[in-house]
Design an enzyme around this catalytic site. Structure first.
Site, PDB file in Angstrom:
ATOM      1  N   LYS A 156       3.213  10.404   7.918  1.00  0.00           N
ATOM      2  CA  LYS A 156       2.304  10.302   9.066  1.00  0.00           C
ATOM      3  C   LYS A 156       2.697  11.045  10.359  1.00  0.00           C
ATOM      4  CE  LYS A 156       0.078   6.035   7.539  1.00  0.00           C
ATOM      5  NZ  LYS A 156      -1.247   6.580   7.200  1.00  0.00           N
TER       6      LYS A 156
ATOM      7  N   ASP B 229       9.424   2.899   1.427  1.00  0.00           N
ATOM      8  CA  ASP B 229       8.245   3.646   1.875  1.00  0.00           C
ATOM      9  C   ASP B 229       8.158   3.456   3.388  1.00  0.00           C
ATOM     10  OD1 ASP B 229       5.755   4.470   2.711  1.00  0.00           O
ATOM     11  OD2 ASP B 229       4.669   3.659   0.991  1.00  0.00           O
TER      12      ASP B 229
ATOM     13  N   PHE C 129       0.868  -1.189   0.000  1.00  0.00           N
ATOM     14  CA  PHE C 129       0.000   0.000   0.000  1.00  0.00           C
ATOM     15  C   PHE C 129       0.896   1.227   0.000  1.00  0.00           C
ATOM     16  CE2 PHE C 129      -2.363   3.548   1.653  1.00  0.00           C
ATOM     17  CZ  PHE C 129      -3.585   3.434   1.012  1.00  0.00           C
TER      18      PHE C 129
END
Ligand SMILES: Cc1ncc(COP(=O)(O)O)c(C=O)c1O
Length: 379
Positions: A210, A181, A92
């Site tokens: 985040k 990532d 993802f």
């Protein structure tokens, strides 16, 4: 992602102070926080240069562009530039077109096809498949391999040392970018500054977002000089990315992480939480497995997780469930011993009193289309 919970007094202080100054400046002008923040991210990662974005997906877009421009500059022998992207099954990477194109989950991709072409998915932790995918095909050579060192949305699956090292060797041999990532796993979440730091080899490009600005929208691409120098001013940009207020907040977040030794806290509390979850796994027969590192933990059930989420919410535990049967725990980095205990006590009661849903067949990571579940102690 609220790595410091909410309303942390040090972040509140910086937001108050900076909101009385220019909160936004054109990126044609210098601001006093961007440089020091970039320097800290470079130091943390062992890489050289930083570009700021507004989200994780946007950082992924920039990272893909950087890999393409590098390949274009390094095209040799009259061959066309290498343009293929490799990502992993069960990955993802975000919802924008580029990031979505390297996200493997069908339900996110299919409604928007056709996506960006020249993307292939490698079987998770499968070195043989990785080697095969690096062979040039009709679409040419590979310009980047994108890996989440610990797959997050996929259900908390850590990449193996062997796979990571092969990824490093193959990308180097093919002059392709190894992109980590770390949007979910980075900046302390796994008990290291970056999850890839448990391996010997460093990636060329790292994306973060985040927790970076304590819940305010900020992402970053961190790159080696080799890759960063392939791009020139004007080829990529962002109006809001890296503004003064948000960079001041992010700088405070990273400084606080260092001063308050929060990575040590993530490791210690993560170990306690994991030990408690393992005990629960031994007690409840519908728990299949506990996985993860630091405060990035997953509990896989062999039944539907949604009813447990509902009961947890009614009992003061904030849980979000995706992927149907893997419960994901991502508590704040500041969680204390007492709160881990409190969580485990309440969570045990949740597991015990929720009427047991119908069993689901187990899924292997590479085939899982489930969504994981986030969990935090409500204060
Ligand atoms: C590993 C990973 N990459 C990328 C993204 C996308 O980040 P954003 O939602 O900030 O665009 C996420 C978000 O969940 C993620 O977990």
């Amino acid at each position: 992602m609220n790595a410091l919970g909410y309303s942390h007094h040090r972040l509140v202080k910086v937001i108050r102070r900076e909101s009385a100054n220019a909160v936004h400046l054109s990126n044609l002008f210098h601001n006093p926080y961007q440089g020091p923040l970039a320097a800290k991210l470079a130091k943390w990662s062992g890489l050289d240069r930083v570009f700021f974005s507004n989200s994780g997906s946007e950082a992924m877009e920039g990272a893909l562009k950087l890999a393409r421009i590098y390949a274009r500059k390094h095209a040799t022998g009259g061959l066309p530039p290498r343009t293929r992207f490799l990502a992993l099954e069960n990955s993802f990477h975000g919802r924008t077109f580029g990031a979505l194109s390297i996200t493997s989950t069908a339900k996110y991709r299919e409604p928007f096809e056709p996506l960006v072409p020249s993307v292939e998915f490698v079987r998770f932790n499968d070195v043989e498949d990785l080697e095969a995918k690096f062979e040039p095909n009709a679409e040419g050579g590979v310009c980047a391999l994108v890996i989440e060192p610990v797959q997050g949305e996929g259900g908390i699956y850590p990449v193996s040392e062997e796979f990571w090292q092969s990824a490093r060797d193959l990308t180097q041999a093919h002059q392709a970018a190894l992109i980590a990532d770390e949007i979910q796993s980075g900046l302390g979440r796994t008990g290291r500054r970056f999850a890839y730091q448990k391996f010997k080899a460093r990636p060329d490009i790292v994306t973060v977002a985040k927790p970076l600005a304590g819940g305010l929208p900020l992402g970053a691409i961190i790159a080696s000089e080799e890759f960063a120098s392939a791009i020139a001013p004007g080829l990529h940009g962002s109006t809001f990315g890296g503004g003064p207020m948000i960079c001041a907040v992010a700088l405070e977040f990273l400084t606080l992480m260092e001063e308050e030794k929060l990575i040590e806290n993530v490791r210690a509390r993560g170990a306690e939480l994991r030990a408690g979850l393992e005990k629960l796994a031994a007690k409840f027969d519908f728990v299949r497995e506990v996985r993860g590192e630091g405060l990035m933990l997953g509990m896989e059930l062999n039944v539907d997780g949604a009813p447990y989420v509902e009961t947890a919410l009614r009992n003061g535990l904030i849980i979000n469930c995706t992927h149907e049967h893997t419960l994901r725990l991502l508590p704040p980095f500041i969680i204390r011993v007492q709160e881990v205990k409190e969580f485990l006590g309440k969570f045990e009661a949740v597991l015990a009193k929720t009427p047991k849903p119908k069993a689901k067949p187990a899924q292997h990571a590479a085939h899982a289309q489930a969504e994981p579940l986030s969990l935090a102690v409500a204060r």
